[in-house]
Enzyme design. Structure first.
Site, PDB file in Angstrom:
ATOM      1  N   GLN A  11       0.939  -1.076   0.354  1.00 18.28           N
ATOM      2  CA  GLN A  11       0.035  -0.213   0.133  1.00 18.28           C
ATOM      3  C   GLN A  11       0.765   1.388   0.235  1.00 18.28           C
ATOM      4  OE1 GLN A  11      -4.171  -0.847   2.110  1.00 18.28           O
ATOM      5  NE2 GLN A  11      -1.716  -1.051   3.580  1.00 18.28           N
ATOM      6  N   VAL A  12       1.829   1.621   1.084  1.00 17.02           N
ATOM      7  CA  VAL A  12       2.645   2.438   0.931  1.00 17.02           C
ATOM      8  C   VAL A  12       3.586   3.137  -0.226  1.00 17.02           C
ATOM      9  CG1 VAL A  12       4.451   3.736   2.591  1.00 17.02           C
ATOM     10  CG2 VAL A  12       2.446   2.714   3.497  1.00 17.02           C
ATOM     11  N   ASP A 101       2.712   1.958  15.359  1.00 16.01           N
ATOM     12  CA  ASP A 101       2.291   2.067  16.951  1.00 16.01           C
ATOM     13  C   ASP A 101       2.482   1.549  17.884  1.00 16.01           C
ATOM     14  OD1 ASP A 101      -0.290   1.963  14.883  1.00 16.01           O
ATOM     15  OD2 ASP A 101      -0.578   0.706  16.701  1.00 16.01           O
ATOM     16  N   TYR A 124       4.917  -8.676  16.028  1.00 13.74           N
ATOM     17  CA  TYR A 124       5.072  -8.009  15.153  1.00 13.74           C
ATOM     18  C   TYR A 124       5.846  -7.317  15.980  1.00 13.74           C
ATOM     19  CZ  TYR A 124       3.237  -4.564  11.943  1.00 13.74           C
ATOM     20  OH  TYR A 124       3.219  -3.274  11.652  1.00 13.74           O
TER      21      TYR A 124
END
Length: 299
Positions: A11-12, A101, A124
């Site tokens: 996506q990025v 985050d 993760y």
């Protein structure tokens, strides 16, 4: 300038290929040209192409699968950025890396500052923190953009999942005690382009960690309701009514990997450094949804 962008099918990465096209020669190897799980292949590619700037959105993002497939997760999230940072330090190249985050413990209800102590809850999050630490310890000229709740008009993400489910189900239950800022990949790429522009113009960009997310915050249930509200207003026929989206607790939806309850990120450092005002998550959802609607209508 030669600019290497990893993970261009993500996506990025896809958005970065669009936003950085004017700043130099883009190196955008697909998996068959560069296996990011192969240390020797990465070293050979870097030595052969000699990028001046490396932009690294490549990551293992399957949060639950990471609890079992830890080796593959750590290769992409920890070993890869460490190797890229080592190259950058040795050649005076510049590295832009992306984090999450999930490196924070998710406690409390105030936004996390870049200086706050990380304490990830999952494999993760731990792997991403290890990558961050390696970049910061490398001595390379590098910045790390920590972001949250990434989505886009392409790829697999929460917005697209909700729209798919909303077309087939009349009722949904969505977690409402995790808070953060949904952030479109396009916004991440736009802010990255500001950093790259400074580098191309030989302007200073202080090394370190920056938070890059939409402003404001919400929870997953409220995010889902806003998606359905905007889609309905755009003429998309849904089976679900936002009033039928039940708010549930994280404990009611157990997952292999623990999720942070508080993913709010303080944005002041990024806004002041780059002279910008990061837009509100709801306005960004409207723009991203508009990009996706033509695909949705065809379905």
């Amino acid at each position: 300038m030669k600019i290497l962008i990893t993970g261009t099918t993500g996506q990025v990465g896809y958005e970065l290929c669009r936003s950085l096209a004017c700043f130099g020669e883009l190196l955008t190897p697909q998996r068959q040209a560069l296996d990011l799980a192969n240390v020797e292949a990465i070293a050979h590619y870097l030595a052969s192409h000699k990028p001046d700037i490396i932009v690294n959105p490549a990551a293992w993002t399957a949060v639950d699968a990471a609890e079992q497939q830890t080796e593959a997760c750590w290769q992409l999230n920890a070993a890869l950025p460490a190797q890229l940072a080592e190259y950058a330090a040795a050649t005076n190249a510049y590295l832009i890396h992306y984090s999450t985050d999930y490196v924070y413990p998710g406690t409390g209800d105030t936004p996390w500052q870049e200086k706050d102590q990380p304490a990830p809850l999952s494999q993760y999050g731990k792997s991403k923190l290890a990558g961050d630490s390696a970049v910061l310890a490398s001595g390379a000229n590098a910045i790390i953009f920590r972001t949250s709740w990434v989505y886009a008009a392409r790829g697999n993400n929460f917005m697209k999942t909700m729209l798919r489910l909303g077309q087939s189900r009349s009722e949904l239950a969505v977690v409402a005690d995790q808070f953060g800022a949904p952030t479109p990949a396009r916004l991440i790429a736009e802010v990255t382009s500001l950093a790259v522009q400074r580098l191309v113009l030989k302007q200073a960009v202080p090394n370190g960690v920056y938070h890059l997310a939409s402003s404001g915050y919400t929870n997953w249930q409220q995010f889902a309701c806003k998606i359905f509200e905007l889609a309905t207003a755009a003429g998309i026929v849904l089976a679900v009514n936002p009033n039928n989206v039940k708010a549930i607790a994280t404990a009611d939806y157990p997952t292999p990997a623990a999720r942070p309850g508080n993913s709010r990120l303080a944005l002041t450092k990024t806004e002041q450094t780059f002279g910008i005002q990061l837009p509100h998550w709801a306005s960004q959802l409207a723009v991203t949804l508009e990009d996706y609607l033509p695909q949705l209508i065809k379905v």
